[in-house]
Design a protein around this motif. Structure first.
Motif, PDB file in Angstrom:
ATOM      1  N   SER A 180       0.812  -1.213   0.000  1.00 54.72           N
ATOM      2  CA  SER A 180       0.000   0.000   0.000  1.00 54.72           C
ATOM      3  C   SER A 180       0.846   1.263   0.000  1.00 54.72           C
ATOM      4  N   ASP A 181       2.053   1.163  -0.516  1.00 57.98           N
ATOM      5  CA  ASP A 181       2.943   2.310  -0.595  1.00 57.98           C
ATOM      6  C   ASP A 181       2.280   3.457  -1.379  1.00 57.98           C
ATOM      7  N   ALA A 182       2.316   4.691  -0.812  1.00 55.87           N
ATOM      8  CA  ALA A 182       1.634   5.844  -1.422  1.00 55.87           C
ATOM      9  C   ALA A 182       2.179   6.154  -2.814  1.00 55.87           C
ATOM     10  N   ALA A 183       3.487   6.006  -2.976  1.00 55.35           N
ATOM     11  CA  ALA A 183       4.096   6.296  -4.282  1.00 55.35           C
ATOM     12  C   ALA A 183       3.556   5.384  -5.362  1.00 55.35           C
ATOM     13  N   ARG A 184       3.362   4.107  -4.994  1.00 57.84           N
ATOM     14  CA  ARG A 184       2.806   3.158  -5.983  1.00 57.84           C
ATOM     15  C   ARG A 184       1.352   3.522  -6.305  1.00 57.84           C
ATOM     16  N   GLY A 185       0.620   4.000  -5.312  1.00 56.98           N
ATOM     17  CA  GLY A 185      -0.760   4.438  -5.547  1.00 56.98           C
ATOM     18  C   GLY A 185      -0.824   5.615  -6.512  1.00 56.98           C
ATOM     19  N   ARG A 186       0.117   6.562  -6.320  1.00 55.29           N
ATOM     20  CA  ARG A 186       0.163   7.720  -7.224  1.00 55.29           C
ATOM     21  C   ARG A 186       0.539   7.290  -8.646  1.00 55.29           C
ATOM     22  N   ALA A 187       1.457   6.326  -8.725  1.00 57.69           N
ATOM     23  CA  ALA A 187       1.861   5.810 -10.046  1.00 57.69           C
ATOM     24  C   ALA A 187       0.687   5.152 -10.758  1.00 57.69           C
ATOM     25  N   LEU A 188      -0.094   4.383 -10.001  1.00 59.40           N
ATOM     26  CA  LEU A 188      -1.267   3.726 -10.579  1.00 59.40           C
ATOM     27  C   LEU A 188      -2.273   4.763 -11.070  1.00 59.40           C
ATOM     28  N   LYS A 189      -2.527   5.784 -10.230  1.00 60.02           N
ATOM     29  CA  LYS A 189      -3.497   6.820 -10.602  1.00 60.02           C
ATOM     30  C   LYS A 189      -3.031   7.567 -11.866  1.00 60.02           C
ATOM     31  N   ALA A 190      -1.718   7.852 -11.938  1.00 60.05           N
ATOM     32  CA  ALA A 190      -1.173   8.549 -13.107  1.00 60.05           C
ATOM     33  C   ALA A 190      -1.329   7.714 -14.371  1.00 60.05           C
ATOM     34  N   ARG A 191      -1.092   6.407 -14.223  1.00 56.47           N
ATOM     35  CA  ARG A 191      -1.235   5.508 -15.376  1.00 56.47           C
ATOM     36  C   ARG A 191      -2.689   5.452 -15.857  1.00 56.47           C
ATOM     37  N   VAL A 192      -3.625   5.388 -14.921  1.00 56.83           N
ATOM     38  CA  VAL A 192      -5.051   5.343 -15.277  1.00 56.83           C
ATOM     39  C   VAL A 192      -5.448   6.632 -15.999  1.00 56.83           C
TER      40      VAL A 192
END
Length: 579
Positions: A282-294
């Motif tokens: 649940s790392d925040a950076a990975r969440g931001r990366a996912l959101k950016a990709r979407v």
């Protein structure tokens, strides 16, 4: 002379134009094309009478510009006792009589000055229309259309096709700055169609012609205005060159679309991988990366190339049948005769077998429609229909087979469909989607009505189709879809058509009406007859090569072999130069 800028217009139930712009200039012969129901006739109405319409945008028409008009619905006035010559020369004769009347008045008037002024104005008007030569001008037009033999006949004695040509001649001789013609080719036999081609090509003024006729499109115009999906595209050049430019654009766009789709799929894989990781990290950076990709994926999908002029939805016409028959006679006509004021057909005999595809060819007014209608009604002693046959009929008189007061949905409930959802699903194949299915049939364009007739014929699953001018009013995309459906049909077709392309691309042989009888002719001889009369000797061979290359390009695009497609396009360009 005419400039349209960012024009938008809609009816309550349908948006027609969204910021469309185009110009019409002196000496242009312009073809106005687009799918049925796209709003071509309405745009013509706006050009002719802009005060009637509330539209956004700007319409500039030179104040001195005069506009002539030939309607697609030309009804013959049976009460007219005037001759063809008098009808065409009506304007000339009127001014001539006005001059004569002024001369008579001057002989007895004491106040001559105002009459002299009036006389000079009338003379100027007469000179402006070539008045001194008006008789020879009319004769030249009649000869061009091969109608000199009709010069002294009453207008009421003309066939519908001849009257349409006479109307065209009359409007051309009035010398408007712009002559607008709305489908002037509908129902013309090939001889009259060729006469119309000659009249168009000889005309020195500006023309705007709505037509779907491929023969005229290929031989008459130097500018194309294409209305599609509420947008307009202008092209300076011939229709055959315009189609070539569309094909080039289509190849480029499909190549880009394949690359875009590959990028979308790669990005989708990355998103899926990030989502898998996010389930256990649940790392925040990975969440931001996912959101950016979407977000990036949404942009990719949103920017997908939209192609209003190359990605036109062609109807999916299919003639399925419930009862395929062995090689047997399905229609037998033996000693058939028909007469109205005069004998049209005399002791005609022929038979149609279960898989025959046959065109009935003949001049306007030779009894073709009467024969087809008698076969459909099956009440004539000279006509025998096989007991296992189910017949479907498409009429050139659309009101015969469609109820104008019905909505489209009601028409297909009457045709045997059980639910509105079933109808909506079925009609989506024919381009009728959304709220249009709730429209009254009387509000539809001629092309939309004929497409509806084709949908009803298809739904009947009949094994013998009687088609009376099925391509009339149809846009070129629907004509091509119809040709494909005819080619794949497993039953028999008897078709009246003056559309050369539909006949040679879909029929097995023709029945030609001449001298009140019918004779059978092979397709090879029919092609030779038409080409010998109306084309250069190498035209047929070049056109066939062109069609072969176009089919190869279509197959290459299906295989996404863009390099092969581009190579074939170069070959196609050389063939188009010969045409």
């Amino acid at each position: 002379m005419i400039k349209v800028e960012n024009l938008s217009f809609s009816f309550p139930q349908k948006e027609l134009y969204n910021n469309v712009s185009f110009t019409l200039e002196e000496a242009q012969h312009c073809a106005f094309i687009g799918t049925s129901g796209s709003g071509k006739s309405t745009l013509i109405d706006i050009l002719m009478d802009p005060e009637r319409y509330l539209f956004d945008g700007k319409l500039e028409i030179d104040p001195d510009c005069t506009i002539g008009y030939v309607s697609q619905f030309s009804e013959l006035d049976d009460t007219k006792e005037t001759t063809v010559f008098e009808y065409i020369g009506e304007r000339f004769v009127k001014v001539q009589k006005e001059i004569e009347a002024i001369c008579i008045e001057m002989e007895t008037s004491s106040d001559i000055e105002p009459l002299l002024e009036k006389y000079q104005l009338a003379l100027d008007a007469f000179d402006a229309m070539g008045g001194d030569d008006y008789e020879s001008i009319i004769h030249k037009q009649l000869n061009l259309a091969n109608l000199m033999k009709r010069r002294d006949n009453k207008v009421s004695d003309l066939s519908g096709g001849e009257f349409k040509l006479v109307q065209v001649m009359k409007e051309m001789l009035n010398h408007p700055d712009l002559l607008i013609m709305d489908e002037p080719d509908v129902f013309l036999d090939f001889e009259n169609l060729n006469a119309l081609k000659k009249l168009i090509n000889a005309h020195k003024g500006m023309l705007l012609v709505v037509t779907h006729n491929r023969y005229l499109l290929n031989h008459c115009f130097n500018k194309i205005i294409h209305l599609e999906n509420m947008e307009i595209q202008e092209f300076d050049g011939r229709y055959i060159e315009y189609n070539f430019s569309l094909l080039q654009t289509k190849i480029e766009m499909q190549e880009l679309a394949v690359a875009e789709q590959e990028e979308i799929e790669r990005n989708e894989n990355t998103i899926n991988n990030l989502r898998v990781i996010a389930t256990y990290n649940s790392d925040a950076a990975r969440g931001r990366a996912l959101k950016a990709r979407v977000t990036f994926q949404e942009r990719l999908i949103a920017r997908r190339i939209k192609a209003p002029f190359v990605a036109i939805k062609q109807p999916n016409i299919r003639f399925d049948i419930d009862n395929e028959m062995d090689d047997t006679v399905v229609v037998n006509v033996n000693n058939y005769s028909v007469a109205y004021d005069e004998l049209l057909l005399d002791k005609v005999s022929f038979e149609i077998k279960s898989t025959d595809k046959v065109a009935i060819i003949g001049s306007n007014g030779t009894g073709k429609t009467t024969l087809l209608r008698d076969i459909f009604n099956n009440k004539h002693d000279a006509i025998e229909i096989n007991a296992d046959v189910k017949v479907a009929y498409l009429s050139q008189l659309q009101g015969e087979m469609l109820n104008d007061s019905n909505t489209i949905l009601e028409e297909f409930i009457d045709a045997g469909f059980k639910t509105y959802d079933e109808i909506r699903s079925y009609l989506s194949n024919y381009g009728f989607e959304g709220e249009i299915v709730n429209q009254k049939i009387q509000s539809l364009s001629g092309g939309e009505k004929n497409t509806l007739q084709l949908a009803k014929v298809s739904a009947s699953k009949a094994n013998v189709l009687l088609l009376d001018e099925p391509t009339s009013h149809l846009d070129t995309y629907t004509q091509l879809a119809l040709e494909k459906a005819v080619e794949q049909f497993k039953g028999a077709i008897l078709m009246i058509s003056h559309d050369f392309y539909s006949v040679v691309n879909g029929m097995d042989y023709v029945l030609i009406i001449e001298d009140k009888t019918i004779r059978k002719m092979s397709m090879r001889k029919f092609r030779q007859m038409i080409y010998a009369s109306h084309f250069d000797k190498d035209y047929l061979e070049t056109e066939q090569k062109k069609k072969s290359v176009e089919m190869k390009i279509e197959l290459a695009l299906k295989d996404t072999n863009f390099e092969l497609a581009k190579g074939l396009v170069d070959e196609l360009e050389e063939l188009i130069k010969l045409l």
